[in-house]
Design a protein around this motif. Structure first.
Motif, PDB file in Angstrom:
ATOM      1  N   SER A  34     -88.143 -25.454  -9.082  1.00  0.00           N
ATOM      2  CA  SER A  34     -87.687 -25.722 -10.451  1.00  0.00           C
ATOM      3  C   SER A  34     -88.416 -24.820 -11.453  1.00  0.00           C
ATOM      4  CB  SER A  34     -87.858 -27.197 -10.804  1.00  0.00           C
ATOM      5  OG  SER A  34     -89.209 -27.561 -10.793  1.00  0.00           O
ATOM      6  N   ASP A  35     -89.650 -24.419 -11.144  1.00  0.00           N
ATOM      7  CA  ASP A  35     -90.312 -23.419 -11.989  1.00  0.00           C
ATOM      8  C   ASP A  35     -89.586 -22.084 -11.924  1.00  0.00           C
ATOM      9  OD1 ASP A  35     -92.257 -25.017 -13.057  1.00  0.00           O
ATOM     10  OD2 ASP A  35     -93.815 -24.402 -11.644  1.00  0.00           O
ATOM     11  N   TYR A  36     -89.122 -21.731 -10.734  1.00  0.00           N
ATOM     12  CA  TYR A  36     -88.337 -20.507 -10.600  1.00  0.00           C
ATOM     13  C   TYR A  36     -87.027 -20.621 -11.394  1.00  0.00           C
ATOM     14  CZ  TYR A  36     -85.413 -16.878  -8.636  1.00  0.00           C
ATOM     15  OH  TYR A  36     -84.572 -15.813  -8.486  1.00  0.00           O
ATOM     16  N   ALA A  37     -86.390 -21.778 -11.317  1.00  0.00           N
ATOM     17  CA  ALA A  37     -85.154 -21.974 -12.066  1.00  0.00           C
ATOM     18  C   ALA A  37     -85.410 -21.881 -13.565  1.00  0.00           C
ATOM     19  CB  ALA A  37     -84.534 -23.325 -11.718  1.00  0.00           C
ATOM     20  N   TYR A  38     -86.549 -22.393 -14.012  1.00  0.00           N
ATOM     21  CA  TYR A  38     -86.879 -22.287 -15.437  1.00  0.00           C
ATOM     22  C   TYR A  38     -87.155 -20.840 -15.842  1.00  0.00           C
ATOM     23  CZ  TYR A  38     -89.286 -22.725 -19.850  1.00  0.00           C
ATOM     24  OH  TYR A  38     -89.663 -22.568 -21.147  1.00  0.00           O
ATOM     25  N   ALA A  39     -87.847 -20.113 -14.978  1.00  0.00           N
ATOM     26  CA  ALA A  39     -88.164 -18.715 -15.297  1.00  0.00           C
ATOM     27  C   ALA A  39     -86.911 -17.856 -15.369  1.00  0.00           C
ATOM     28  CB  ALA A  39     -89.123 -18.151 -14.252  1.00  0.00           C
ATOM     29  N   THR A  40     -85.877 -18.219 -14.642  1.00  0.00           N
ATOM     30  CA  THR A  40     -84.659 -17.408 -14.650  1.00  0.00           C
ATOM     31  C   THR A  40     -83.620 -17.890 -15.654  1.00  0.00           C
ATOM     32  OG1 THR A  40     -83.747 -18.693 -12.824  1.00  0.00           O
ATOM     33  CG2 THR A  40     -84.954 -16.696 -12.262  1.00  0.00           C
ATOM     34  N   SER A  41     -83.676 -19.164 -16.056  1.00  0.00           N
ATOM     35  CA  SER A  41     -82.622 -19.676 -16.930  1.00  0.00           C
ATOM     36  C   SER A  41     -83.103 -20.085 -18.321  1.00  0.00           C
ATOM     37  CB  SER A  41     -81.947 -20.887 -16.278  1.00  0.00           C
ATOM     38  OG  SER A  41     -82.847 -21.976 -16.233  1.00  0.00           O
ATOM     39  N   TYR A  42     -84.405 -20.316 -18.489  1.00  0.00           N
ATOM     40  CA  TYR A  42     -84.997 -20.727 -19.765  1.00  0.00           C
ATOM     41  C   TYR A  42     -84.491 -22.074 -20.257  1.00  0.00           C
ATOM     42  CZ  TYR A  42     -86.169 -15.795 -19.708  1.00  0.00           C
ATOM     43  OH  TYR A  42     -86.597 -14.561 -19.342  1.00  0.00           O
ATOM     44  N   HIS A  43     -84.010 -22.927 -19.373  1.00  0.00           N
ATOM     45  CA  HIS A  43     -83.615 -24.289 -19.742  1.00  0.00           C
ATOM     46  C   HIS A  43     -84.834 -25.191 -19.588  1.00  0.00           C
ATOM     47  CE1 HIS A  43     -79.345 -23.603 -20.205  1.00  0.00           C
ATOM     48  NE2 HIS A  43     -79.346 -22.928 -19.078  1.00  0.00           N
ATOM     49  N   ILE A  44     -85.208 -25.866 -20.651  1.00  0.00           N
ATOM     50  CA  ILE A  44     -86.431 -26.661 -20.664  1.00  0.00           C
ATOM     51  C   ILE A  44     -86.356 -27.818 -19.671  1.00  0.00           C
ATOM     52  CG2 ILE A  44     -87.889 -28.123 -22.127  1.00  0.00           C
ATOM     53  CD1 ILE A  44     -87.221 -26.297 -24.430  1.00  0.00           C
ATOM     54  N   GLN A  45     -85.173 -28.252 -19.316  1.00  0.00           N
ATOM     55  CA  GLN A  45     -85.043 -29.354 -18.358  1.00  0.00           C
ATOM     56  C   GLN A  45     -85.733 -29.027 -17.041  1.00  0.00           C
ATOM     57  OE1 GLN A  45     -80.827 -29.514 -18.149  1.00  0.00           O
ATOM     58  NE2 GLN A  45     -80.676 -28.077 -16.451  1.00  0.00           N
ATOM     59  N   TRP A  46     -85.747 -27.757 -16.628  1.00  0.00           N
ATOM     60  CA  TRP A  46     -86.392 -27.390 -15.370  1.00  0.00           C
ATOM     61  C   TRP A  46     -87.905 -27.532 -15.465  1.00  0.00           C
ATOM     62  CZ3 TRP A  46     -83.513 -27.653 -11.444  1.00  0.00           C
ATOM     63  CH2 TRP A  46     -82.167 -27.280 -11.511  1.00  0.00           C
ATOM     64  N   SER A  47     -88.459 -27.254 -16.616  1.00  0.00           N
ATOM     65  CA  SER A  47     -89.894 -27.425 -16.823  1.00  0.00           C
ATOM     66  C   SER A  47     -90.270 -28.901 -16.751  1.00  0.00           C
ATOM     67  CB  SER A  47     -90.279 -26.851 -18.191  1.00  0.00           C
ATOM     68  OG  SER A  47     -91.583 -27.207 -18.528  1.00  0.00           O
ATOM     69  N   THR A  48     -89.475 -29.735 -17.383  1.00  0.00           N
ATOM     70  CA  THR A  48     -89.723 -31.177 -17.339  1.00  0.00           C
ATOM     71  C   THR A  48     -89.557 -31.721 -15.932  1.00  0.00           C
ATOM     72  OG1 THR A  48     -88.879 -31.297 -19.593  1.00  0.00           O
ATOM     73  CG2 THR A  48     -89.046 -33.370 -18.382  1.00  0.00           C
ATOM     74  N   PHE A  49     -88.544 -31.269 -15.244  1.00  0.00           N
ATOM     75  CA  PHE A  49     -88.309 -31.702 -13.865  1.00  0.00           C
ATOM     76  C   PHE A  49     -89.474 -31.301 -12.974  1.00  0.00           C
ATOM     77  CE2 PHE A  49     -85.880 -31.244  -9.764  1.00  0.00           C
ATOM     78  CZ  PHE A  49     -85.723 -32.609  -9.570  1.00  0.00           C
ATOM     79  N   SER A  50     -89.989 -30.112 -13.174  1.00  0.00           N
ATOM     80  CA  SER A  50     -91.129 -29.643 -12.398  1.00  0.00           C
ATOM     81  C   SER A  50     -92.359 -30.506 -12.656  1.00  0.00           C
ATOM     82  CB  SER A  50     -91.415 -28.183 -12.735  1.00  0.00           C
ATOM     83  OG  SER A  50     -92.507 -27.720 -12.005  1.00  0.00           O
ATOM     84  N   SER A  51     -92.572 -30.894 -13.895  1.00  0.00           N
ATOM     85  CA  SER A  51     -93.713 -31.754 -14.228  1.00  0.00           C
ATOM     86  C   SER A  51     -93.620 -33.094 -13.528  1.00  0.00           C
ATOM     87  CB  SER A  51     -93.778 -31.973 -15.741  1.00  0.00           C
ATOM     88  OG  SER A  51     -94.019 -30.776 -16.412  1.00  0.00           O
ATOM     89  N   TRP A  52     -92.433 -33.670 -13.475  1.00  0.00           N
ATOM     90  CA  TRP A  52     -92.255 -34.950 -12.785  1.00  0.00           C
ATOM     91  C   TRP A  52     -92.423 -34.807 -11.276  1.00  0.00           C
ATOM     92  CZ3 TRP A  52     -92.682 -39.520 -14.739  1.00  0.00           C
ATOM     93  CH2 TRP A  52     -92.423 -39.721 -16.080  1.00  0.00           C
ATOM     94  N   LEU A  53     -91.949 -33.713 -10.725  1.00  0.00           N
ATOM     95  CA  LEU A  53     -92.137 -33.487  -9.287  1.00  0.00           C
ATOM     96  C   LEU A  53     -93.616 -33.333  -8.939  1.00  0.00           C
ATOM     97  CD1 LEU A  53     -89.184 -31.080  -8.495  1.00  0.00           C
ATOM     98  CD2 LEU A  53     -89.484 -33.389  -7.629  1.00  0.00           C
ATOM     99  N   ILE A  54     -94.349 -32.655  -9.785  1.00  0.00           N
ATOM    100  CA  ILE A  54     -95.787 -32.488  -9.547  1.00  0.00           C
ATOM    101  C   ILE A  54     -96.493 -33.832  -9.637  1.00  0.00           C
ATOM    102  CG2 ILE A  54     -97.903 -31.469 -10.478  1.00  0.00           C
ATOM    103  CD1 ILE A  54     -96.138 -29.044 -11.282  1.00  0.00           C
ATOM    104  N   ALA A  55     -96.113 -34.659 -10.598  1.00  0.00           N
ATOM    105  CA  ALA A  55     -96.724 -35.980 -10.721  1.00  0.00           C
ATOM    106  C   ALA A  55     -96.467 -36.826  -9.471  1.00  0.00           C
ATOM    107  CB  ALA A  55     -96.202 -36.689 -11.966  1.00  0.00           C
ATOM    108  N   GLY A  56     -95.240 -36.797  -8.980  1.00  0.00           N
ATOM    109  CA  GLY A  56     -94.930 -37.524  -7.747  1.00  0.00           C
ATOM    110  C   GLY A  56     -95.676 -36.980  -6.551  1.00  0.00           C
ATOM    111  N   ALA A  57     -95.787 -35.668  -6.469  1.00  0.00           N
ATOM    112  CA  ALA A  57     -96.503 -35.050  -5.356  1.00  0.00           C
ATOM    113  C   ALA A  57     -97.981 -35.406  -5.390  1.00  0.00           C
ATOM    114  CB  ALA A  57     -96.314 -33.536  -5.392  1.00  0.00           C
ATOM    115  N   LEU A  58     -98.556 -35.515  -6.580  1.00  0.00           N
ATOM    116  CA  LEU A  58     -99.963 -35.907  -6.687  1.00  0.00           C
ATOM    117  C   LEU A  58    -100.181 -37.335  -6.203  1.00  0.00           C
ATOM    118  CD1 LEU A  58    -101.038 -34.301 -10.075  1.00  0.00           C
ATOM    119  CD2 LEU A  58    -101.793 -33.674  -7.778  1.00  0.00           C
ATOM    120  N   VAL A  59     -99.228 -38.214  -6.459  1.00  0.00           N
ATOM    121  CA  VAL A  59     -99.335 -39.591  -5.963  1.00  0.00           C
ATOM    122  C   VAL A  59     -99.301 -39.599  -4.436  1.00  0.00           C
ATOM    123  CG1 VAL A  59     -98.150 -41.824  -5.862  1.00  0.00           C
ATOM    124  CG2 VAL A  59     -98.398 -40.644  -8.044  1.00  0.00           C
ATOM    125  N   PHE A  60     -98.343 -38.903  -3.849  1.00  0.00           N
ATOM    126  CA  PHE A  60     -98.238 -38.849  -2.394  1.00  0.00           C
ATOM    127  C   PHE A  60     -99.471 -38.184  -1.772  1.00  0.00           C
ATOM    128  CE2 PHE A  60     -93.793 -39.818  -3.053  1.00  0.00           C
ATOM    129  CZ  PHE A  60     -93.473 -40.565  -1.930  1.00  0.00           C
TER     130      PHE A  60
END
Length: 141
Positions: A34-60
């Motif tokens: 999703s960071d790659y998708a944000y870097a190529t498309s500049y849609h902020i939703q990908w940055s937010t999605f990446s933050s949530w994925l990282i938070a979930g990964a930290l829990v696991f």
């Protein structure tokens, strides 16, 4: 003699440990993608999605690290668990730093957040591989 009279002791890792470990790599990989998708498309939703994925990964990763530390103290051969716990700890620490980088403004996290997402995905892959290959075989190499 039949197979029923000779029990095999191929103890793998605890199912809760396996569940938490199996969530580590896909979530960190999803964050990198999703960071790659944000870097190529500049849609902020990908940055937010990446933050949530990282938070979930930290829990696991945190639960897997807790299970790994318990296994470290219960294991006969501690070297595989020690290496595994160190890689998991490195994954969690780099992932936490990545979460702090992703807490910035959307474009301010680039390119550091993207690079850290790739690094933490590789570390998560290594931790998952170590956990399921070494520990799944009962701690044998």
């Amino acid at each position: 003699m039949t197979a029923a009279t000779h029990p095999t002791s191929t103890a793998g890792i605890n199912p809760l440990h396996a569940l938490s470990l199996s969530g580590t790599f896909p979530l960190f990989l999803g964050a990198a993608l999703s960071d790659y998708a944000y870097a190529t498309s500049y849609h902020i939703q990908w940055s937010t999605f990446s933050s949530w994925l990282i938070a979930g990964a930290l829990v696991f990763t945190g639960f897997a690290l807790l299970c790994g530390l318990i296994g470290l103290f219960r294991a006969e051969r501690r070297a595989p668990y020690a290496i595994y716990c160190l890689v998991l700890l490195a994954t969690w620490v780099v992932g936490f730093i990545n979460a702090l980088i992703h807490a910035r403004d959307a474009w301010a996290m680039m390119p550091t957040g993207f690079v850290l997402s790739i690094v933490v995905a590789v570390l998560g892959c290594a931790a998952t591989w170590l956990g399921f290959s070494r520990l799944g075989a009962g701690g044998r190499s």
